[in-house]
Enzyme design. Sequence first.
Site, PDB file in Angstrom:
ATOM      1  N   ASP A   1     -17.219 -56.337  61.484  1.00 24.46           N
ATOM      2  CA  ASP A   1     -18.034 -57.110  60.546  1.00 24.46           C
ATOM      3  C   ASP A   1     -18.432 -56.290  59.326  1.00 24.46           C
ATOM      4  O   ASP A   1     -18.929 -55.159  59.442  1.00 24.46           O
ATOM      5  CB  ASP A   1     -19.290 -57.624  61.246  1.00 24.46           C
ATOM      6  CG  ASP A   1     -18.971 -58.651  62.319  1.00 24.46           C
ATOM      7  OD1 ASP A   1     -18.390 -59.692  61.983  1.00 24.46           O
ATOM      8  OD2 ASP A   1     -19.295 -58.397  63.499  1.00 24.46           O
TER       9      ASP A   1
ATOM     10  N   ASP B   1     -20.016 -49.623  58.595  1.00 23.85           N
ATOM     11  CA  ASP B   1     -21.013 -49.811  57.537  1.00 23.85           C
ATOM     12  C   ASP B   1     -22.445 -49.834  58.026  1.00 23.85           C
ATOM     13  O   ASP B   1     -23.372 -49.750  57.223  1.00 23.85           O
ATOM     14  CB  ASP B   1     -20.741 -51.138  56.812  1.00 23.85           C
ATOM     15  CG  ASP B   1     -21.126 -52.336  57.665  1.00 23.85           C
ATOM     16  OD1 ASP B   1     -22.014 -53.106  57.259  1.00 23.85           O
ATOM     17  OD2 ASP B   1     -20.557 -52.503  58.758  1.00 23.85           O
TER      18      ASP B   1
ATOM     19  N   ARG C   1     -30.865 -62.600  68.406  1.00 24.90           N
ATOM     20  CA  ARG C   1     -30.048 -63.466  67.540  1.00 24.90           C
ATOM     21  C   ARG C   1     -29.187 -64.433  68.348  1.00 24.90           C
ATOM     22  O   ARG C   1     -29.070 -65.620  68.020  1.00 24.90           O
ATOM     23  CB  ARG C   1     -29.175 -62.611  66.626  1.00 24.90           C
ATOM     24  CG  ARG C   1     -29.940 -61.915  65.506  1.00 24.90           C
ATOM     25  CD  ARG C   1     -29.045 -60.992  64.716  1.00 24.90           C
ATOM     26  NE  ARG C   1     -28.639 -59.840  65.502  1.00 24.90           N
ATOM     27  CZ  ARG C   1     -27.635 -59.018  65.175  1.00 24.90           C
ATOM     28  NH1 ARG C   1     -26.921 -59.250  64.083  1.00 24.90           N
ATOM     29  NH2 ARG C   1     -27.354 -57.979  65.929  1.00 24.90           N
TER      30      ARG C   1
ATOM     31  N   GLU D   1     -20.510 -61.081  58.268  1.00 26.91           N
ATOM     32  CA  GLU D   1     -21.073 -60.842  59.591  1.00 26.91           C
ATOM     33  C   GLU D   1     -20.878 -62.127  60.393  1.00 26.91           C
ATOM     34  O   GLU D   1     -21.486 -63.157  60.091  1.00 26.91           O
ATOM     35  CB  GLU D   1     -22.569 -60.503  59.488  1.00 26.91           C
ATOM     36  CG  GLU D   1     -22.866 -59.197  58.782  1.00 26.91           C
ATOM     37  CD  GLU D   1     -22.567 -57.984  59.657  1.00 26.91           C
ATOM     38  OE1 GLU D   1     -22.572 -58.115  60.897  1.00 26.91           O
ATOM     39  OE2 GLU D   1     -22.334 -56.896  59.078  1.00 26.91           O
TER      40      GLU D   1
ATOM     41  N   ASP E   1     -14.856 -50.486  62.689  1.00 24.60           N
ATOM     42  CA  ASP E   1     -15.829 -51.557  62.857  1.00 24.60           C
ATOM     43  C   ASP E   1     -15.228 -52.835  62.263  1.00 24.60           C
ATOM     44  O   ASP E   1     -14.340 -52.775  61.399  1.00 24.60           O
ATOM     45  CB  ASP E   1     -17.109 -51.165  62.115  1.00 24.60           C
ATOM     46  CG  ASP E   1     -18.120 -52.285  62.060  1.00 24.60           C
ATOM     47  OD1 ASP E   1     -18.447 -52.842  63.124  1.00 24.60           O
ATOM     48  OD2 ASP E   1     -18.588 -52.611  60.949  1.00 24.60           O
TER      49      ASP E   1
ATOM     50  N   ASN F   1     -25.330 -48.768  63.694  1.00 25.03           N
ATOM     51  CA  ASN F   1     -24.710 -48.594  65.010  1.00 25.03           C
ATOM     52  C   ASN F   1     -23.350 -47.897  64.923  1.00 25.03           C
ATOM     53  O   ASN F   1     -22.737 -47.602  65.952  1.00 25.03           O
ATOM     54  CB  ASN F   1     -24.586 -49.933  65.748  1.00 25.03           C
ATOM     55  CG  ASN F   1     -23.716 -50.942  65.020  1.00 25.03           C
ATOM     56  OD1 ASN F   1     -23.596 -50.895  63.795  1.00 25.03           O
ATOM     57  ND2 ASN F   1     -23.125 -51.853  65.755  1.00 25.03           N
TER      58      ASN F   1
END
Length: 298
Positions: free
Chosen positions: A92, A246, A135, A99, A90, A249
Site C-alpha cells: 500500500d 513508506d 479499522r 491504501e 511493501d 511498520n
Amino acid sequence: MTPQVLTLIALPGGLSAAHVAQAREALRALGAEVGPTDWLAPDEAADLPFGNLAADQATAAARRALGEGARVDAIAQAAEGRRKRLLLADMDSTIITTETLDELAAHAGVKERVAEITRRAMNGEIDFRDALVERVAMLEGLPLSALERTWKAIRFTPGARELVATMRAHGAHCALISGGFTYFTSRVALTLGFHEHVANTLLDDGRALTGRVAEPILGREDKLATLKRLAVEHGLPLSATLAVGDGANDLDMLAAAGLGVAFHAKPIVAAAARARVDHADLRALLFAQGYRAREIRA
C-alpha cells in the site's frame, strides 16, 4: 576508504548536467575525490563515483546543494554489491498508489475515520496492530463484492512493473509484504510477477466481512522477520537485500536491508531511512542498484 557511488535520480527529463555539477562540487567541498559522471539514463539518472567521504555525508551534502526545488533524489552507498538478490516490497502506497483498507472503508461509508487512523499508524503515532483491529471492525457487514470493486480501482505505482521484471530477469527473488490483506497482495503479486506474497487475512461469513482479521496479525516485527527468513532461505547475507516501504511498520526491515529505501514516505520514515526517494518513481530503485536504462525490462 571503500569506493562509494552517489546516484542522482529524477523523473524522466528532470536531471540536468547542472544538477550533477552542483552535487560534484558539494562532495569536493568536503574533501571527496570524485570520478567522472556515468549517465545511467539520459536526463534521468547518473552515478558519481567518489572516495574519502562517508556515504551519509555525501547524501546530505548533495541534498543540500540541490535543494528541494530540484526534485532530484540522491542515494550514496558502497559501489561494491549494489545489485541486490532479494527484493521485499511493501504494497500500500508503495507498489500501489493507495491504501486498500481506506478504499474498502469508502464502500462502508467510513473512509474519513479509517483514513485518519491509517495516517496516525503509518506515522508511528499509534500501535499498528491496535489500529488494524479498530479499522477492520468498522467494515463488519461490508459485502464481499466491495473487495472486487476495490481491486478493480487499484493503480500500480509508476515503475513497479519495471522494478519487479528487471530484478527477476537478473535472478533476484521478489516478495510482496503487507500489513494489508491477502485478497489484494495475491492479485498484485500475480499481476506484477512477485514470486510470493505475505499479508493478513480478512475474515468473512461467505457473504460479508465479519469485522475481524485472522491471527496472527502481521506487523512491523513480522516484516523484519520475513526479510531475515527469505535471506536465509536463499543463502544471502542481508547486505544483498533491498527493502522498500513508506510507513512506520516498514522501519525495521528498511534498517536491516542492505539497501532500505523510504519511498515517498511518511516523515518519521523519511527521517530515519538511510536512503529515500521523494521525487522519482520506482525505477529509482533500479538506478540505485546501477542498472542502466537499456537493462530495464518493461
